[in-house]
Structures are given as structure tokens and as C-alpha cells.
Scaffold this motif. Structure first.
Motif, PDB file in Angstrom:
ATOM      1  N   GLU A 100       8.303  10.694  -2.549  1.00 16.96           N
ATOM      2  CA  GLU A 100       7.856  10.411  -1.074  1.00 16.96           C
ATOM      3  C   GLU A 100       7.191   9.137  -0.862  1.00 16.96           C
ATOM      4  OE1 GLU A 100       8.231  12.630   1.558  1.00 16.96           O
ATOM      5  OE2 GLU A 100       9.406  14.029   0.160  1.00 16.96           O
ATOM      6  N   PRO A 101       7.426   8.652   0.386  1.00 12.91           N
ATOM      7  CA  PRO A 101       6.851   7.001   0.556  1.00 12.91           C
ATOM      8  C   PRO A 101       5.438   7.391   0.961  1.00 12.91           C
ATOM      9  CG  PRO A 101       8.019   8.037   2.463  1.00 12.91           C
ATOM     10  CD  PRO A 101       8.115   8.964   1.315  1.00 12.91           C
ATOM     11  N   TYR A 102       4.677   6.196   0.455  1.00 13.48           N
ATOM     12  CA  TYR A 102       3.225   5.843   0.587  1.00 13.48           C
ATOM     13  C   TYR A 102       3.089   4.480   0.916  1.00 13.48           C
ATOM     14  CZ  TYR A 102      -1.633   5.629  -0.660  1.00 13.48           C
ATOM     15  OH  TYR A 102      -2.876   5.316  -0.473  1.00 13.48           O
ATOM     16  N   ALA A 103       2.449   4.213   2.017  1.00 13.20           N
ATOM     17  CA  ALA A 103       2.160   2.798   2.571  1.00 13.20           C
ATOM     18  C   ALA A 103       0.718   2.552   2.100  1.00 13.20           C
ATOM     19  CB  ALA A 103       2.515   2.926   4.022  1.00 13.20           C
ATOM     20  N   SER A 104       0.368   1.286   2.017  1.00 10.58           N
ATOM     21  CA  SER A 104      -0.920   0.867   1.684  1.00 10.58           C
ATOM     22  C   SER A 104      -0.990  -0.776   1.521  1.00 10.58           C
ATOM     23  CB  SER A 104      -1.096   1.061   0.139  1.00 10.58           C
ATOM     24  OG  SER A 104      -0.201   0.665  -0.646  1.00 10.58           O
ATOM     25  N   TYR A 105      -1.924  -1.496   1.158  1.00 11.68           N
ATOM     26  CA  TYR A 105      -1.905  -2.779   1.292  1.00 11.68           C
ATOM     27  C   TYR A 105      -2.507  -3.428  -0.001  1.00 11.68           C
ATOM     28  CZ  TYR A 105      -6.702  -3.737   1.795  1.00 11.68           C
ATOM     29  OH  TYR A 105      -8.045  -3.856   1.579  1.00 11.68           O
ATOM     30  N   ALA A 106      -2.227  -4.690  -0.300  1.00  9.73           N
ATOM     31  CA  ALA A 106      -2.984  -5.333  -1.483  1.00  9.73           C
ATOM     32  C   ALA A 106      -2.771  -6.864  -1.240  1.00  9.73           C
ATOM     33  CB  ALA A 106      -2.357  -5.130  -2.742  1.00  9.73           C
ATOM     34  N   PRO A 107      -4.200  -7.604  -1.744  1.00 13.93           N
ATOM     35  CA  PRO A 107      -3.913  -8.978  -1.608  1.00 13.93           C
ATOM     36  C   PRO A 107      -3.180  -9.427  -2.659  1.00 13.93           C
ATOM     37  CG  PRO A 107      -6.318  -8.240  -1.862  1.00 13.93           C
ATOM     38  CD  PRO A 107      -5.204  -6.940  -1.917  1.00 13.93           C
ATOM     39  N   PHE A 108      -2.273 -10.502  -2.259  1.00  9.91           N
ATOM     40  CA  PHE A 108      -1.325 -11.254  -3.224  1.00  9.91           C
ATOM     41  C   PHE A 108      -1.395 -12.563  -3.409  1.00  9.91           C
ATOM     42  CE2 PHE A 108       0.362 -11.823   0.896  1.00  9.91           C
ATOM     43  CZ  PHE A 108       1.056 -13.221   0.875  1.00  9.91           C
ATOM     44  N   ALA A 109      -0.617 -13.126  -4.318  1.00  8.05           N
ATOM     45  CA  ALA A 109      -0.402 -14.577  -4.642  1.00  8.05           C
ATOM     46  C   ALA A 109       0.863 -14.627  -5.201  1.00  8.05           C
ATOM     47  CB  ALA A 109      -1.373 -15.181  -5.638  1.00  8.05           C
ATOM     48  N   VAL A 110       1.569 -15.966  -4.657  1.00  9.13           N
ATOM     49  CA  VAL A 110       2.975 -16.251  -5.143  1.00  9.13           C
ATOM     50  C   VAL A 110       2.973 -17.256  -6.157  1.00  9.13           C
ATOM     51  CG1 VAL A 110       5.238 -17.025  -4.223  1.00  9.13           C
ATOM     52  CG2 VAL A 110       3.902 -15.487  -2.765  1.00  9.13           C
ATOM     53  N   GLU A 111       3.816 -17.024  -7.128  1.00  8.41           N
ATOM     54  CA  GLU A 111       3.878 -18.340  -8.188  1.00  8.41           C
ATOM     55  C   GLU A 111       5.341 -18.222  -8.796  1.00  8.41           C
ATOM     56  OE1 GLU A 111       1.777 -20.729  -8.895  1.00  8.41           O
ATOM     57  OE2 GLU A 111       2.639 -21.851 -10.588  1.00  8.41           O
ATOM     58  N   ASP A 112       5.933 -19.051  -8.601  1.00  8.23           N
ATOM     59  CA  ASP A 112       7.284 -19.231  -9.655  1.00  8.23           C
ATOM     60  C   ASP A 112       8.278 -18.111  -8.881  1.00  8.23           C
ATOM     61  OD1 ASP A 112       6.746 -21.425 -11.062  1.00  8.23           O
ATOM     62  OD2 ASP A 112       5.811 -20.265 -12.659  1.00  8.23           O
ATOM     63  N   GLN A 113       8.484 -17.812  -7.638  1.00 13.52           N
ATOM     64  CA  GLN A 113       9.235 -17.154  -7.103  1.00 13.52           C
ATOM     65  C   GLN A 113       8.796 -15.479  -7.520  1.00 13.52           C
ATOM     66  OE1 GLN A 113      11.146 -17.869  -4.703  1.00 13.52           O
ATOM     67  NE2 GLN A 113      10.666 -19.779  -4.973  1.00 13.52           N
ATOM     68  N   ASN A 114       7.613 -15.359  -7.729  1.00 11.36           N
ATOM     69  CA  ASN A 114       6.944 -14.068  -8.099  1.00 11.36           C
ATOM     70  C   ASN A 114       5.782 -13.744  -7.282  1.00 11.36           C
ATOM     71  OD1 ASN A 114       8.926 -12.900 -10.402  1.00 11.36           O
ATOM     72  ND2 ASN A 114       8.004 -14.724 -11.142  1.00 11.36           N
ATOM     73  N   ILE A 115       5.617 -12.458  -6.743  1.00  7.22           N
ATOM     74  CA  ILE A 115       4.499 -12.020  -6.290  1.00  7.22           C
ATOM     75  C   ILE A 115       3.573 -11.494  -7.235  1.00  7.22           C
ATOM     76  CG2 ILE A 115       3.347 -10.363  -4.681  1.00  7.22           C
ATOM     77  CD1 ILE A 115       5.707 -11.076  -2.694  1.00  7.22           C
ATOM     78  N   TYR A 116       2.334 -11.502  -7.342  1.00  2.00           N
ATOM     79  CA  TYR A 116       1.561 -10.823  -8.195  1.00  2.00           C
ATOM     80  C   TYR A 116       0.403 -10.292  -7.452  1.00  2.00           C
ATOM     81  CZ  TYR A 116       3.235 -13.885 -11.970  1.00  2.00           C
ATOM     82  OH  TYR A 116       4.012 -14.545 -12.783  1.00  2.00           O
ATOM     83  N   LEU A 117       0.166  -8.870  -7.896  1.00  2.00           N
ATOM     84  CA  LEU A 117      -0.889  -7.988  -7.356  1.00  2.00           C
ATOM     85  C   LEU A 117      -1.817  -7.523  -8.517  1.00  2.00           C
ATOM     86  CD1 LEU A 117       1.420  -5.579  -5.325  1.00  2.00           C
ATOM     87  CD2 LEU A 117       0.455  -7.562  -4.518  1.00  2.00           C
ATOM     88  N   LEU A 118      -2.985  -7.438  -8.268  1.00  2.00           N
ATOM     89  CA  LEU A 118      -4.115  -6.842  -9.249  1.00  2.00           C
ATOM     90  C   LEU A 118      -4.734  -5.769  -8.435  1.00  2.00           C
ATOM     91  CD1 LEU A 118      -5.607  -7.380 -11.982  1.00  2.00           C
ATOM     92  CD2 LEU A 118      -7.461  -8.487 -10.508  1.00  2.00           C
ATOM     93  N   ILE A 119      -4.089  -4.539  -8.738  1.00  2.00           N
ATOM     94  CA  ILE A 119      -4.679  -3.353  -8.331  1.00  2.00           C
ATOM     95  C   ILE A 119      -5.099  -2.314  -9.269  1.00  2.00           C
ATOM     96  CG2 ILE A 119      -3.396  -3.688  -6.111  1.00  2.00           C
ATOM     97  CD1 ILE A 119      -1.113  -2.142  -7.227  1.00  2.00           C
ATOM     98  N   SER A 120      -5.974  -1.475  -8.819  1.00  2.00           N
ATOM     99  CA  SER A 120      -6.582  -0.682  -9.726  1.00  2.00           C
ATOM    100  C   SER A 120      -5.640   0.866  -9.830  1.00  2.00           C
ATOM    101  CB  SER A 120      -7.953  -0.042  -9.047  1.00  2.00           C
ATOM    102  OG  SER A 120      -8.477   1.399  -9.700  1.00  2.00           O
ATOM    103  N   GLU A 121      -5.534   1.392 -10.749  1.00  2.00           N
ATOM    104  CA  GLU A 121      -4.623   2.389 -10.963  1.00  2.00           C
ATOM    105  C   GLU A 121      -5.463   3.648 -10.367  1.00  2.00           C
ATOM    106  OE1 GLU A 121      -3.398   2.947 -14.945  1.00  2.00           O
ATOM    107  OE2 GLU A 121      -5.333   3.306 -15.714  1.00  2.00           O
ATOM    108  N   ILE A 122      -6.532   3.640 -10.031  1.00  2.00           N
ATOM    109  CA  ILE A 122      -7.460   4.678  -9.276  1.00  2.00           C
ATOM    110  C   ILE A 122      -6.645   4.790  -7.882  1.00  2.00           C
ATOM    111  CG2 ILE A 122      -9.253   5.403  -8.020  1.00  2.00           C
ATOM    112  CD1 ILE A 122     -10.916   3.963 -10.161  1.00  2.00           C
ATOM    113  N   ALA A 123      -5.927   3.623  -7.294  1.00  2.00           N
ATOM    114  CA  ALA A 123      -5.306   3.576  -6.183  1.00  2.00           C
ATOM    115  C   ALA A 123      -3.969   4.236  -6.273  1.00  2.00           C
ATOM    116  CB  ALA A 123      -5.231   2.248  -5.452  1.00  2.00           C
ATOM    117  N   LEU A 124      -3.411   4.991  -5.419  1.00  2.00           N
ATOM    118  CA  LEU A 124      -2.141   5.497  -5.667  1.00  2.00           C
ATOM    119  C   LEU A 124      -0.954   4.604  -5.611  1.00  2.00           C
ATOM    120  CD1 LEU A 124      -2.570   8.420  -3.098  1.00  2.00           C
ATOM    121  CD2 LEU A 124      -2.315   8.630  -5.576  1.00  2.00           C
TER     122      LEU A 124
END
Length: 174
Positions: A34-58
């Protein structure tokens, strides 16, 4: 404007939107698909997006189970000229979990901390925080009515754009 100049101008617009927005909307799939919507702060480097998120978050658990996801980065509705045609980037992505003892981990943490400050360094010390690298599987840039462009896989900055020329169609009333 010739095609190369237009592509360069659009790429500049896309990069400015990426620089202006600090968080993205993230759509993942849960254990039942099932789809789940959320948000996260991000950064882009070398054509990649990076996210640092807690695995407590779904969404972190979801990315570990199903590495395919979608992201949306859009202009703020308070500053948009037209609410129904806000500038936005939408991408299909493939997520990779980065191991904490790797050079890639440190590189990702560095790019995130440059963008979001010391908070990233503190969070990266917590065992439940996971670093994900998102690679583009292709996307779209919409800058207004009739102004939509596909973005080729492998790019977040809009270097390879194709204008969607079909546009809106008038409804036929019978």
C-alpha cells in the motif's frame, strides 16, 4: 531561443528549485504494497539524492523492503504564481541503503550536513538513522500549464529534457 539554450535555461530552473527546497515528499510502499506518503529533508550530490531517516519512521522501513519509490519537490504554494500549476519535479527512484562503515556513508553525511547543518552530524550518530541514496529512474519537470518536460533516468538536474507537446485538450461537449 534555440534548443540548447532552452535546455540550459530549464536545467538552471530545475537546479534553482532543488537548491530552494530543503525537503521532499516521499511515496513508498508498505509491507502490504500500500502507498505511504511522507516527507524528508534531502541533499543532492553527483546526480543522487541523499536522505537520513530513522527506521522508526515507516518510510525508512518501506524503502528497505521496497527500494522503488517516488519523490516530489515543489514550489511553495504561498509564493506560486498559479496554485494549479506550481513548479514541481517528480521522479521515480531506486533507493540504496548505505552501510555506516563505508566511504559512501561519510560522503552522504557530509553533503547532508553542508545543506542542513550540525543536526545531521548528531542524527548520524544514532543507530536507528539510516542513510539512503536515491537514483533517478526518470521524472518530470512541470513549470506551468502546457510546460511539462520529461527528465531522463540518471539525472536530477534536467540535463536531458523532452517537452511533452500534446498539452491540454479542450473537452468536447455533445
Amino acid at each position: 531561443m534555440n534548443n540548447k539554450k532552452l535546455e540550459a535555461a530549464l536545467s538552471d530552473e530545475i537546479q534553482a528549485l532543488l537548491a530552494d527546497r530543503k525537503s521532499l515528499m516521499l511515496s513508498t510502499l508498505d509491507a502490504e504494497g500500500e502507498p505511504y506518503a511522507s516527507y524528508a529533508p534531502f541533499a543532492v550530490e553527483d546526480q543522487n539524492i541523499y536522505l537520513l531517516i530513522s527506521e522508526i519512521a515507516l518510510h525508512a522501513l518501506n524503502l528497505q523492503r521496497h527500494p522503488r519509490a517516488a519523490v516530489l519537490i515543489m514550489e511553495d504554494e504561498d509564493t506560486a504564481e498559479e496554485l494549479f500549476a506550481r513548479r514541481r519535479l517528480a521522479f521515480q527512484v531506486s533507493a540504496t541503503l548505505i552501510e555506516t562503515d563505508s566511504e559512501q556513508w561519510q560522503a552522504g553525511i557530509n553533503v547532508l550536513s553542508q545543506r542542513h547543518g550540525e543536526r545531521i552530524n548528531s542524527l548520524s550518530q544514532l543507530a536507528d538513522f539510516k542513510l539512503f541514496r536515491l537514483a533517478s529512474l526518470g521524472g518530470r519537470y512541470v513549470k506551468g500549464f502546457g510546460k511539462a518536460y520529461t527528465i531522463e533516468a540518471g539525472s536530477f538536474d534536467g540535463r536531458d529534457l523532452t517537452h511533452l507537446r500534446d498539452g491540454h485538450q479542450q473537452r468536447v461537449v455533445s
